[in-house]
Write a protein that holds these residues in place. Structure first.
Motif, PDB file in Angstrom:
ATOM      1  N   LEU A  92     -12.719  14.983  -5.937  1.00 19.97           N
ATOM      2  CA  LEU A  92     -12.051  16.212  -6.371  1.00 19.97           C
ATOM      3  C   LEU A  92     -11.772  17.147  -5.202  1.00 19.97           C
ATOM      4  O   LEU A  92     -10.707  17.780  -5.140  1.00 19.97           O
ATOM      5  N   LEU A  93     -12.718  17.247  -4.270  1.00 22.79           N
ATOM      6  CA  LEU A  93     -12.501  18.085  -3.092  1.00 22.79           C
ATOM      7  C   LEU A  93     -11.314  17.582  -2.265  1.00 22.79           C
ATOM      8  O   LEU A  93     -10.442  18.368  -1.861  1.00 22.79           O
ATOM      9  N   LEU A  94     -11.283  16.268  -2.017  1.00 25.69           N
ATOM     10  CA  LEU A  94     -10.181  15.704  -1.239  1.00 25.69           C
ATOM     11  C   LEU A  94      -8.863  15.854  -1.975  1.00 25.69           C
ATOM     12  O   LEU A  94      -7.843  16.238  -1.388  1.00 25.69           O
ATOM     13  N   ALA A 120      -6.011   8.824  -2.005  1.00 25.91           N
ATOM     14  CA  ALA A 120      -7.372   8.443  -1.625  1.00 25.91           C
ATOM     15  C   ALA A 120      -8.403   9.198  -2.463  1.00 25.91           C
ATOM     16  O   ALA A 120      -9.414   8.630  -2.897  1.00 25.91           O
ATOM     17  N   GLY A 121      -8.143  10.493  -2.702  1.00 28.36           N
ATOM     18  CA  GLY A 121      -9.043  11.252  -3.567  1.00 28.36           C
ATOM     19  C   GLY A 121      -9.049  10.717  -4.989  1.00 28.36           C
ATOM     20  O   GLY A 121     -10.103  10.596  -5.621  1.00 28.36           O
ATOM     21  N   PRO A 183      -6.692  25.223  -8.668  1.00 21.42           N
ATOM     22  CA  PRO A 183      -7.671  25.884  -9.546  1.00 21.42           C
ATOM     23  C   PRO A 183      -8.304  24.928 -10.551  1.00 21.42           C
ATOM     24  O   PRO A 183      -9.492  25.066 -10.873  1.00 21.42           O
ATOM     25  N   VAL A 184      -7.526  23.946 -11.030  1.00 23.19           N
ATOM     26  CA  VAL A 184      -8.098  22.976 -11.974  1.00 23.19           C
ATOM     27  C   VAL A 184      -9.175  22.148 -11.282  1.00 23.19           C
ATOM     28  O   VAL A 184     -10.264  21.916 -11.832  1.00 23.19           O
ATOM     29  N   GLY A 185      -8.894  21.710 -10.046  1.00 21.44           N
ATOM     30  CA  GLY A 185      -9.889  20.948  -9.294  1.00 21.44           C
ATOM     31  C   GLY A 185     -11.150  21.754  -9.039  1.00 21.44           C
ATOM     32  O   GLY A 185     -12.275  21.236  -9.144  1.00 21.44           O
TER      33      GLY A 185
END
Length: 465
Positions: A92-94, A120-121, A183-185
């Protein structure tokens, strides 16, 4: 039960609502599938602002799909080694950071690089969400219902993608197609950190670097070569070289896993499990069926019946809703009905629906020529997809839920890529609506044949999934 699963089972009754965990897994998969489709309608605006060439523009889509397919097996193994929580949060960060970079991109190269990073994420997120389901939902009925919800979430993402992409691009800007993920992530990261248990593999196995490199490079090269067939002949070096290189690297991967890896990334003994082997083989066929349904039906609506991209998305909405409803019902019945009956029923619906769809012609009507058969095909997808995913992952042994989930999704994605290349060749080049209708008719007949093969393969599945 994995060590992660044991910890989850202890923690869930006290502190973690099961609906929240399922919502998290479904939302992650929704984002992955949404971003595979939402950008399509925005491509003309992206090209106009960033100065893409026609060939380069395709990599806004292909870069995402290539990384998604190439890194999924590695993402699945990461979920096993480091736990679903860490892998999902890292993915999620990536994904969110790459979405921010894509939304702020001022050069074509930056946008393509960001899309690769997004893929990749996503390749970390999808197997991690499957590992979450396998870890936290251990009772067969609850797991089947969770698979149904997860499958439906992907359907919602695909359905909303075309419509939302058009609405966002028209009302705001193409940049918000990517920026909305940020924002969703962030919200999903907060939920994952609060809801999931952090437990690393008790064995603390090292990552099989040789296996990771050969599998990832092999899958990426294979999918890249198949993608190149959209613009070059299959006999051309631009197609043959990467395809052969990919197959060679995958062969090396198999040898390494079988003979040399002390802790293989994909233990080949997993392929001796009936559900894993047969389920993945059928998911390869299933990838071609889904491409024929969603991609080529959209092209038929636009190029033959004259629908706009937005109207084509709306025209596929009834089929997408049908898929979601049937997938939920099919998953709920799976523990009692077993795996074979839904696949046989789905195969019959594919043969009937695609056979009917192959008769549609230029000048025909949407209601009689497209809506009816696509509802049949969508019902078939709803019957088969959660069943095949459950069959391919349900027997995963301790510590292998992530890599088995990654393998299942990789197989489906590779099947979609190969199916797209083969069916695009069958459809032929641009021409009159009548000529295009004939080409799409051949595509739908081939898809009916794939449905028949899928039904035959259903007899090889375990009776229970």
């Amino acid at each position: 039960m994995t060590s992660i699963g044991a910890a989850a089972r202890r923690a869930t009754p006290r502190t973690i609502p099961s609906w929240l965990i399922l919502a998290l897994a479904c939302a992650g998969q929704f984002m992955v599938i949404l971003d595979a489709s939402i950008v399509n309608v925005a491509l003309p605006a992206i090209r106009a602002e960033l100065g893409f060439t026609p060939t380069g523009l395709a990599w806004v889509v292909n870069g995402y799909l290539l990384a998604f397919a190439g890194f999924m097996l590695l993402g699945g193994r990461a979920a096993d080694l480091f736990g679903p929580r860490r892998t999902l949060v890292a993915g999620l960060l990536l994904f969110s950071a790459a979405s921010l970079a894509a939304g702020l991109a001022t050069a074509a190269e930056v946008l393509v690089a960001a899309r690769v990073a997004q893929g990749a994420g996503a390749a970390m997120m999808t197997p991690a969400t499957l590992a979450v389901i396998n870890t936290y939902f251990t009772e067969p009925g609850a797991r089947a219902r969770a698979f149904g919800a997860w499958s439906s979430a992907g359907g919602v993402g695909g359905m909303i993608g075309a419509v939302a992409g058009g609405a966002i691009t028209t009302g705001l800007s193409w940049r918000w197609v990517f920026l909305i993920n940020v924002p969703v992530g962030a919200l999903l990261i907060a939920v994952a950190l609060a809801a999931l248990v952090t437990v690393q593999s008790a064995r603390r196995e090292p990552l099989d670097l040789t296996g990771a490199v050969t599998a990832t490079a092999g899958l990426a090269a294979l999918v890249y070569g198949v993608m190149q067939s959209a613009e070059h002949a299959w006999s051309s070096g631009r197609v043959l070289v990467p395809v052969l290189a990919g197959l060679l690297l995958l062969a090396v991967f198999v040898v390494v896993e079988a003979r040399f890896a002390g802790r293989p990334m994909l233990p080949l003994r997993l392929l001796r499990i009936r559900g894993v082997a047969v389920g993945n083989g059928m998911l390869l066929l299933f990838g071609g069926i889904t491409i024929a349904m969603w991609y080529f039906t959209s092209l038929f609506l636009q190029n033959v019946l004259g629908f706009s991209a937005l109207l084509a998305g709306l025209g596929q909405t009834p089929a997408a809703v049908t898929f979601m409803l049937v997938a939920r019902a099919s998953a709920a019945l799976l523990p009692r009905a077993g795996a074979r009956a839904p696949v046989l029923g789905g195969g019959a619906l594919f043969v009937a629906g695609f056979g009917w769809l192959s008769l549609a012609q230029a000048g025909g009507g949407y209601l009689t020529g497209v809506l009816g058969p696509t509802l049949l095909v969508a019902a078939g997808i709803g019957l088969t997809f959660p069943t095949l995913m459950a069959a391919a992952t349900a027997e995963a042994p301790e510590g292998a839920a992530g890599v088995v989930g990654g393998l299942a999704n990789t197989t489906s994605q590779v099947g979609s890529s190969i199916g797209l290349a083969v069916l695009a060749t069958a459809a032929g080049a641009a021409g009159s609506p009548e000529a295009l209708a004939d080409g799409y008719g051949l595509v739908f007949l081939i898809a009916a044949g794939l449905g028949l093969a899928l039904a035959a393969g259903g007899f090889l599945l375990p009776r229970r999934a």
